[in-house]
Design an enzyme around this catalytic site. Structure first.
Site, short mmCIF file in Angstrom:
data_model
loop_
_atom_site.label_atom_id
_atom_site.label_comp_id
_atom_site.label_asym_id
_atom_site.label_seq_id
_atom_site.Cartn_x
_atom_site.Cartn_y
_atom_site.Cartn_z
N GLU A 1 -6.96 4.17 7.87
CA GLU A 1 -6.87 5.61 7.61
C GLU A 1 -8.18 6.11 6.99
OE1 GLU A 1 -3.14 5.53 5.46
OE2 GLU A 1 -2.17 4.87 7.31
N GLU B 1 -5.03 -5.46 10.57
CA GLU B 1 -4.08 -4.38 10.75
C GLU B 1 -4.38 -3.65 12.06
OE1 GLU B 1 -2.20 -2.95 6.89
OE2 GLU B 1 -4.11 -1.94 7.00
N SER C 1 3.59 -2.18 10.23
CA SER C 1 5.05 -2.10 10.38
C SER C 1 5.76 -3.41 10.03
CB SER C 1 5.41 -1.62 11.79
OG SER C 1 4.92 -0.30 11.99
N LYS D 1 0.09 4.25 -0.18
CA LYS D 1 -0.57 5.43 0.40
C LYS D 1 -0.38 6.63 -0.56
CE LYS D 1 0.42 3.59 4.92
NZ LYS D 1 0.06 3.70 6.29
N ASN E 1 0.87 -1.19 0.00
CA ASN E 1 0.00 0.00 0.00
C ASN E 1 0.90 1.23 0.00
OD1 ASN E 1 -1.81 2.06 0.46
ND2 ASN E 1 -2.21 1.50 2.60
N HIS F 1 -9.51 0.46 4.98
CA HIS F 1 -8.20 0.73 5.60
C HIS F 1 -8.42 1.66 6.80
CE1 HIS F 1 -4.17 2.27 6.26
NE2 HIS F 1 -3.74 1.19 5.65
N GLY G 1 2.33 2.21 10.57
CA GLY G 1 3.20 3.37 10.40
C GLY G 1 3.88 3.81 11.69
C1 PEP Z 1 -0.67 0.07 5.80
O1 PEP Z 1 -0.62 1.17 5.27
O2 PEP Z 1 -1.62 -0.67 5.59
C2 PEP Z 1 0.42 -0.33 6.68
C3 PEP Z 1 0.37 -1.51 7.26
O3 PEP Z 1 1.46 0.55 6.85
P1 PEP Z 1 2.89 0.26 7.53
O4 PEP Z 1 3.41 -1.03 6.92
O5 PEP Z 1 3.73 1.43 7.15
O6 PEP Z 1 2.68 0.13 8.99
#
Ligand code: PEP
Length: 249
Positions: free
Chosen positions: A96, A166, A211, A11, A9, A94, A172
């Site tokens: 966000e 997640e 992460s 973003k 992803n 997601h 992040g």
């Molecule tokens: C994500 O954007 O779904 C995500 C898991 O980000 P990150 O790997 O940076 O934590």
């Protein structure tokens, strides 16, 4: 046997020049990848990247999809349009989108249905906040997010979908769930689907996101109900992403 899948992803990052370099490196490495690889760049780059991926095994996904099929929805992009420019997958729900754009469980469920109706495979994102984990309501939250989609789409729809667990506190932040924490929630998710349909529940692929890095991917992916990853920051670095894909394969 569930085939592992790793989705990146991106973003709201990238440019045409940066994307071209990243895609070139990923395509070169994809010859040896034995897991399924999906990239989810910003919407505006999908068409161009789709063409760059044309002769590769890497699939294209969108980061979001509109719940409506077409019409007066300024700024939105439908599943059929995403399919038309080469997408096979769409992230829905997601964290966000849920937190920053107020997408609730009902809207996420409608997006899931719209993605499938337009020919895309949804990757449904679920997960709890730190406050929810500390209150001990992780299963309640994840169960509620799942049930909203099960109620609208039906369990059969999960024969053509993936789920990404997640934890919001791990996205992040550099804080990864331990492999045991990930496995516990993945098992809970699988059991919830199995309770409705054992075959579909046994086959649905569950990704972990939060992460994920080359350094922690192998131990996460070694867990029996972790079928791959949804990777944010680390998917923007070709070497790192390729190593994560190798850990899944
Ligand atoms: C994500 O954007 O779904 C995500 C898991 O980000 P990150 O790997 O940076 O934590």
């Amino acid at each position: 046997m569930r085939r592992p899948l790793v989705a990146g992803n991106w973003k709201m990052h990238g440019s045409r020049a940066e994307n071209a370099r990243l895609i070139e490196a990923l395509v070169e490495a994809s010859d040896t990848a034995t897991c399924e690889v999906v990239v989810c760049p910003p919407c505006v780059y999908l068409w161009e990247i789709g063409r760059q991926l044309k002769d590769s095994t890497i699939a294209l996904g969108s980061q979001d999809v509109c719940a409506e099929a077409q019409g007066a929805f300024t700024g939105e992009v439908s599943a059929a349009m995403l399919k038309d420019v080469g997408c096979s997958y769409a992230l829905v729900g997601h964290s966000e989108r849920r937190a920053l754009y107020r997408e609730d469980d009902a809207l996420v469920a409608r997006k899931f249905v719209a993605a499938q109706a337009g020919g895309l495979t949804p990757i449904l994102c679920v997960g709890e906040t730190l406050e929810e984990r500390e209150r001990g309501v992780t299963e309640e939250v994840v169960g509620r997010q799942l049930d909203a989609v099960l109620a609208l789409a039906g369990v059969a729809a999960f024969g053509r979908a993936l789920i990404a667990y997640e934890p919001v506190w791990a996205i992040g932040t550099g804080k990864t769930a331990t492999p045991e924490q990930a496995q516990d929630v993945h098992r809970f998710i699988r059991d919830r689907i199995v309770a409705r349909d054992a075959t579909i529940g046994g086959a649905v692929r569950l990704l972990y996101g939060g992460s994920v890095k080359a350094a922690n991917a192998a131990e996460l992916f070694a867990k029996p109900d972790v079928d791959g990853g949804l990777v944010g920051g680390a998917s923007l670095k070709a070497d790192e992403f390729v190593r994560i894909c190798a850990a899944a394969a």
